[in-house]
Design a protein around this motif. Structure first.
Motif, PDB file in Angstrom:
ATOM      1  N   GLY A  78       8.781   5.904  63.390  1.00 10.34           N
ATOM      2  CA  GLY A  78       8.072   7.184  63.399  1.00 10.34           C
ATOM      3  C   GLY A  78       8.761   8.274  62.613  1.00 10.34           C
ATOM      4  N   LYS A  79       9.467   7.910  61.542  1.00 11.12           N
ATOM      5  CA  LYS A  79      10.214   8.894  60.762  1.00 11.12           C
ATOM      6  C   LYS A  79       9.304   9.842  59.986  1.00 11.12           C
ATOM      7  CE  LYS A  79      12.346   5.807  58.356  1.00 11.12           C
ATOM      8  NZ  LYS A  79      11.712   4.620  58.977  1.00 11.12           N
ATOM      9  N   THR A  80       8.255   9.291  59.376  1.00 12.42           N
ATOM     10  CA  THR A  80       7.448  10.087  58.458  1.00 12.42           C
ATOM     11  C   THR A  80       6.810  11.315  59.111  1.00 12.42           C
ATOM     12  OG1 THR A  80       7.055   8.128  57.090  1.00 12.42           O
ATOM     13  CG2 THR A  80       5.564  10.003  56.801  1.00 12.42           C
ATOM     14  N   PRO A  81       6.200  11.206  60.307  1.00 13.19           N
ATOM     15  CA  PRO A  81       5.667  12.423  60.938  1.00 13.19           C
ATOM     16  C   PRO A  81       6.744  13.471  61.191  1.00 13.19           C
ATOM     17  CG  PRO A  81       4.787  10.466  62.002  1.00 13.19           C
ATOM     18  CD  PRO A  81       5.872   9.997  61.089  1.00 13.19           C
ATOM     19  N   ILE A  82       7.972  13.028  61.457  1.00 13.62           N
ATOM     20  CA  ILE A  82       9.074  13.970  61.684  1.00 13.62           C
ATOM     21  C   ILE A  82       9.423  14.682  60.381  1.00 13.62           C
ATOM     22  CG2 ILE A  82      11.510  14.154  62.332  1.00 13.62           C
ATOM     23  CD1 ILE A  82      11.050  11.791  64.238  1.00 13.62           C
ATOM     24  N   VAL A  83       9.464  13.936  59.271  1.00 15.18           N
ATOM     25  CA  VAL A  83       9.746  14.546  57.969  1.00 15.18           C
ATOM     26  C   VAL A  83       8.713  15.618  57.661  1.00 15.18           C
ATOM     27  CG1 VAL A  83       9.801  14.103  55.485  1.00 15.18           C
ATOM     28  CG2 VAL A  83      10.960  12.540  57.054  1.00 15.18           C
ATOM     29  N   ILE A  84       7.447  15.316  57.900  1.00  5.30           N
ATOM     30  CA  ILE A  84       6.369  16.273  57.627  1.00  5.30           C
ATOM     31  C   ILE A  84       6.525  17.515  58.493  1.00  5.30           C
ATOM     32  CG2 ILE A  84       3.883  16.638  57.825  1.00  5.30           C
ATOM     33  CD1 ILE A  84       3.572  13.611  57.183  1.00  5.30           C
ATOM     34  N   ALA A  85       6.741  17.314  59.789  1.00  9.27           N
ATOM     35  CA  ALA A  85       6.861  18.449  60.711  1.00  9.27           C
ATOM     36  C   ALA A  85       8.094  19.282  60.400  1.00  9.27           C
ATOM     37  CB  ALA A  85       6.903  17.950  62.152  1.00  9.27           C
ATOM     38  N   PRO A 112      13.223   7.836  38.621  1.00  8.86           N
ATOM     39  CA  PRO A 112      12.589   8.624  39.681  1.00  8.86           C
ATOM     40  C   PRO A 112      11.194   9.081  39.290  1.00  8.86           C
ATOM     41  CG  PRO A 112      14.870   9.312  39.355  1.00  8.86           C
ATOM     42  CD  PRO A 112      14.537   8.383  38.232  1.00  8.86           C
ATOM     43  N   MET A 113      10.303   9.117  40.275  1.00 10.65           N
ATOM     44  CA  MET A 113       8.917   9.496  40.019  1.00 10.65           C
ATOM     45  C   MET A 113       8.463  10.532  41.033  1.00 10.65           C
ATOM     46  SD  MET A 113       5.485   7.065  39.908  1.00 10.65           S
ATOM     47  CE  MET A 113       6.006   6.297  38.371  1.00 10.65           C
ATOM     48  N   GLN A 114       7.763  11.539  40.552  1.00 14.56           N
ATOM     49  CA  GLN A 114       7.216  12.542  41.449  1.00 14.56           C
ATOM     50  C   GLN A 114       5.952  12.012  42.119  1.00 14.56           C
ATOM     51  OE1 GLN A 114       6.304  16.321  39.640  1.00 14.56           O
ATOM     52  NE2 GLN A 114       5.826  17.296  41.592  1.00 14.56           N
ATOM     53  N   VAL A 115       5.778  12.393  43.389  1.00 18.45           N
ATOM     54  CA  VAL A 115       4.619  11.964  44.164  1.00 18.45           C
ATOM     55  C   VAL A 115       3.699  13.156  44.385  1.00 18.45           C
ATOM     56  CG1 VAL A 115       3.825  10.953  46.332  1.00 18.45           C
ATOM     57  CG2 VAL A 115       5.978  10.184  45.312  1.00 18.45           C
ATOM     58  N   THR A 116       2.416  12.956  44.158  1.00 18.28           N
ATOM     59  CA  THR A 116       1.414  13.977  44.435  1.00 18.28           C
ATOM     60  C   THR A 116       0.347  13.385  45.354  1.00 18.28           C
ATOM     61  OG1 THR A 116      -0.043  13.431  42.584  1.00 18.28           O
ATOM     62  CG2 THR A 116       1.809  14.913  42.130  1.00 18.28           C
ATOM     63  N   ARG A 117      -0.621  14.214  45.718  1.00 14.64           N
ATOM     64  CA  ARG A 117      -1.706  13.748  46.580  1.00 14.64           C
ATOM     65  C   ARG A 117      -2.542  12.677  45.891  1.00 14.64           C
ATOM     66  NH1 ARG A 117      -3.980  19.650  47.507  1.00 14.64           N
ATOM     67  NH2 ARG A 117      -3.048  19.763  45.434  1.00 14.64           N
ATOM     68  N   GLU A 118      -2.523  12.664  44.550  1.00 13.46           N
ATOM     69  CA  GLU A 118      -3.337  11.703  43.805  1.00 13.46           C
ATOM     70  C   GLU A 118      -2.555  10.451  43.425  1.00 13.46           C
ATOM     71  OE1 GLU A 118      -3.240  15.044  42.927  1.00 13.46           O
ATOM     72  OE2 GLU A 118      -5.071  15.379  44.100  1.00 13.46           O
ATOM     73  N   GLY A 125       4.491   3.955  47.043  1.00 12.93           N
ATOM     74  CA  GLY A 125       4.636   3.714  48.471  1.00 12.93           C
ATOM     75  C   GLY A 125       3.623   4.490  49.289  1.00 12.93           C
ATOM     76  N   ASP A 126       3.232   3.929  50.423  1.00 20.16           N
ATOM     77  CA  ASP A 126       2.200   4.568  51.241  1.00 20.16           C
ATOM     78  C   ASP A 126       2.696   5.811  51.964  1.00 20.16           C
ATOM     79  OD1 ASP A 126       3.842   3.166  52.987  1.00 20.16           O
ATOM     80  OD2 ASP A 126       2.290   1.744  53.604  1.00 20.16           O
ATOM     81  N   GLU A 127       3.927   5.777  52.477  1.00 16.39           N
ATOM     82  CA  GLU A 127       4.439   6.927  53.228  1.00 16.39           C
ATOM     83  C   GLU A 127       4.619   8.170  52.355  1.00 16.39           C
ATOM     84  OE1 GLU A 127       7.751   4.890  54.817  1.00 16.39           O
ATOM     85  OE2 GLU A 127       6.722   4.315  56.677  1.00 16.39           O
ATOM     86  N   PRO A 128       5.167   8.055  51.134  1.00 17.96           N
ATOM     87  CA  PRO A 128       5.253   9.247  50.282  1.00 17.96           C
ATOM     88  C   PRO A 128       3.885   9.870  49.990  1.00 17.96           C
ATOM     89  CG  PRO A 128       6.737   7.563  49.470  1.00 17.96           C
ATOM     90  CD  PRO A 128       5.921   6.919  50.552  1.00 17.96           C
ATOM     91  N   VAL A 129       2.868   9.031  49.750  1.00 16.88           N
ATOM     92  CA  VAL A 129       1.530   9.579  49.493  1.00 16.88           C
ATOM     93  C   VAL A 129       0.995  10.255  50.755  1.00 16.88           C
ATOM     94  CG1 VAL A 129      -0.852   9.019  48.877  1.00 16.88           C
ATOM     95  CG2 VAL A 129       1.037   7.892  47.690  1.00 16.88           C
ATOM     96  N   LEU A 130       1.255   9.671  51.907  1.00 17.01           N
ATOM     97  CA  LEU A 130       0.832  10.297  53.163  1.00 17.01           C
ATOM     98  C   LEU A 130       1.480  11.668  53.325  1.00 17.01           C
ATOM     99  CD1 LEU A 130      -0.446  10.373  55.972  1.00 17.01           C
ATOM    100  CD2 LEU A 130       1.522   9.068  56.818  1.00 17.01           C
ATOM    101  N   ILE A 131       2.771  11.775  53.035  1.00 14.58           N
ATOM    102  CA  ILE A 131       3.462  13.062  53.140  1.00 14.58           C
ATOM    103  C   ILE A 131       2.831  14.086  52.206  1.00 14.58           C
ATOM    104  CG2 ILE A 131       5.650  14.250  52.714  1.00 14.58           C
ATOM    105  CD1 ILE A 131       7.075  11.677  53.607  1.00 14.58           C
ATOM    106  N   ALA A 132       2.565  13.677  50.962  1.00 18.62           N
ATOM    107  CA  ALA A 132       1.965  14.602  49.995  1.00 18.62           C
ATOM    108  C   ALA A 132       0.583  15.069  50.458  1.00 18.62           C
ATOM    109  CB  ALA A 132       1.867  13.929  48.629  1.00 18.62           C
ATOM    110  N   LYS A 133      -0.196  14.158  51.020  1.00 18.03           N
ATOM    111  CA  LYS A 133      -1.535  14.519  51.478  1.00 18.03           C
ATOM    112  C   LYS A 133      -1.474  15.410  52.714  1.00 18.03           C
ATOM    113  CE  LYS A 133      -4.126  10.525  49.693  1.00 18.03           C
ATOM    114  NZ  LYS A 133      -5.153  11.296  48.966  1.00 18.03           N
ATOM    115  N   MET A 141       8.157  16.252  45.908  1.00 22.35           N
ATOM    116  CA  MET A 141       8.579  14.974  46.475  1.00 22.35           C
ATOM    117  C   MET A 141       8.789  13.959  45.362  1.00 22.35           C
ATOM    118  SD  MET A 141       7.042  12.674  49.521  1.00 22.35           S
ATOM    119  CE  MET A 141       8.018  11.233  49.997  1.00 22.35           C
ATOM    120  N   TRP A 142       9.926  13.254  45.469  1.00 20.94           N
ATOM    121  CA  TRP A 142      10.272  12.244  44.476  1.00 20.94           C
ATOM    122  C   TRP A 142      10.703  10.963  45.172  1.00 20.94           C
ATOM    123  CZ3 TRP A 142      10.540  13.155  39.004  1.00 20.94           C
ATOM    124  CH2 TRP A 142      10.167  14.445  38.638  1.00 20.94           C
ATOM    125  N   VAL A 143      10.431   9.831  44.529  1.00 23.95           N
ATOM    126  CA  VAL A 143      10.824   8.538  45.088  1.00 23.95           C
ATOM    127  C   VAL A 143      11.660   7.769  44.075  1.00 23.95           C
ATOM    128  CG1 VAL A 143       8.825   8.362  46.618  1.00 23.95           C
ATOM    129  CG2 VAL A 143       8.677   7.437  44.310  1.00 23.95           C
TER     130      VAL A 143
END
Length: 374
Positions: A78-85, A112-118, A125-133, A141-143
């Protein structure tokens, strides 16, 4: 059976287990048989730590504090919801967070690549896109597997960033840190869910990437009731002399995958579940927690647990006999283009304790051990 596909390394996954075996939860004949291999794995961890310590003076730190939200158990906790919050709350207090991630489930990146909502989840990765959205692209955000390089790329593009939040990375030796317990500004957080550390053996006899006794600045407990968390604090040696915070998570209002403005309430779905066939599908680290949370809302359902980061196809959903299919937001980012009106996305909202935020900001305001100024 719960499935987990998030390994400490790709080699570990191929060599040992693609799914979390039941014997990881309790010690028994199989785990004891594998225990000698766990001892060898532990020796490897200590050797790597020794090499890292010897090279400590040769590594150059970074000019911003780093908050690492990680886990020592294989698979998601459950790390990703914590990162967002955490990023959202720090921004409200005037900080300018940036977020980095390895990008599990992504294709191999050469830089390294920047992550956006698109961004394509298959690429980053799915979690970085979720964070951006979820954050509406508010934070850079970069991965990249080499997290220091990801931070450097982020800071070059967004120099106003004054705190980095790393989604995972506790085991990333290449990221130099000054943990708060030593008087620096960086913070290491271990996320723990109701499964705990299982049988507390290291891989492959147990689910741990590192010993449960590893140093950490705080443990964040998610998916536990207040009574359960209190009991762990009192009786579990894992918490003895260590700071811990219990996080409150709840399910939000479900929305239709193909039309997000079309919402439904959990009570309405619960009522429908008494008459219609309802399925819940989850490709996350701990699918059972999602199923349990839905059932607590009175929703009668059957749960289908897939490997963490598994991909979806339209055919997969077409073969499911159900009138409601409930998925997580992490699953939803991988379902773009799937036109199935039966699929409903159930968000999770996480509240961070005020005491936790106060403690984090008190660390961030400490003098920098290298003399950098923000």
């Amino acid at each position: 059976m719960l499935f987990s596909k998030k390994p400490i390394t790709a080699k570990m996954q191929k060599a040992f287990f693609k799914h979390a075996p039941r014997f990881w939860e309790r010690r028994g004949p199989i785990s004891l048989l594998l225990w000698p291999l766990s001892c060898l794995y532990g020796l490897g961890l200590r050797a790597r730590q020794l090499i890292s310590d010897l090279e400590l003076g040769q590594k150059k730190g970074l000019p911003v504090p780093i908050i690492i939200v990680g886990n020592i158990r294989v698979g998601g906790t459950g790390k990703t919801p914590i990162v967002i919050a955490l990023a959202t709350q720090l921004a409200r207090l005037g900080w300018k967070p940036g977020i980095i991630s390895r990008g599990y489930g992504a294709q191999s990146l050469s830089s390294p690549m920047q992550v956006t909502r698109e961004s394509d989840p298959a690429m980053v990765g799915d979690e970085p896109v979720l964070i951006a959205k979820k954050t509406d692209g508010q934070f850079p955000m970069w991965v990249f597997p080499k997290r220091k390089a990801a931070i450097e790329a982020l800071l070059k593009q967004f120099p106003a960033t004054n705190v980095i939040i790393s989604d995972d990375g506790l085991q990333h030796a290449g990221l130099k840190r000054w943990p708060a317990r030593e008087g620096g500004r960086d913070i290491e957080l271990v996320v723990r869910d109701a499964r705990g550390e299982g049988n507390r053996f290291l891989l492959p006899a147990g689910p741990l990437r590192e010993p449960s006794t590893r140093d950490r600045d705080a443990t964040l407990m998610i998916g536990m009731s207040a009574n359960n968390a209190s009991r762990h604090n009192l009786n579990d040696e894992y918490f003895m002399g260590r700071r811990a915070f219990n996080l409150s998570a709840r399910l939000g209002q479900p929305y239709q995958l193909i039309h997000s403005a079309h919402t439904n309430s959990l009570p309405e779905i619960a009522q429908a579940s008494l008459q219609h066939h309802v399925l819940a599908v989850a490709a996350i680290g701990n699918p059972q927690r999602f199923f349990d949370d839905l059932q607590k809302e009175g929703i009668a359902l059957k749960g289908i647990a897939l490997a963490d980061h598994a991909t979806y196809t339209a055919l997969f959903f077409e073969n499911l006999a159900a009138q409601y299919i409930l998925i997580t937001e992490k699953d939803a980012v991988k379902c773009a283009g799937i036109q199935d009106e039966r699929i409903w996305v159930v968000p999770q909202n996480l509240a961070l304790p005020e005491a936790f935020i106060e403690w984090v900001t008190s660390i961030l305001h400490r003098p920098d051990p290298q003399g950098y100024t923000l």
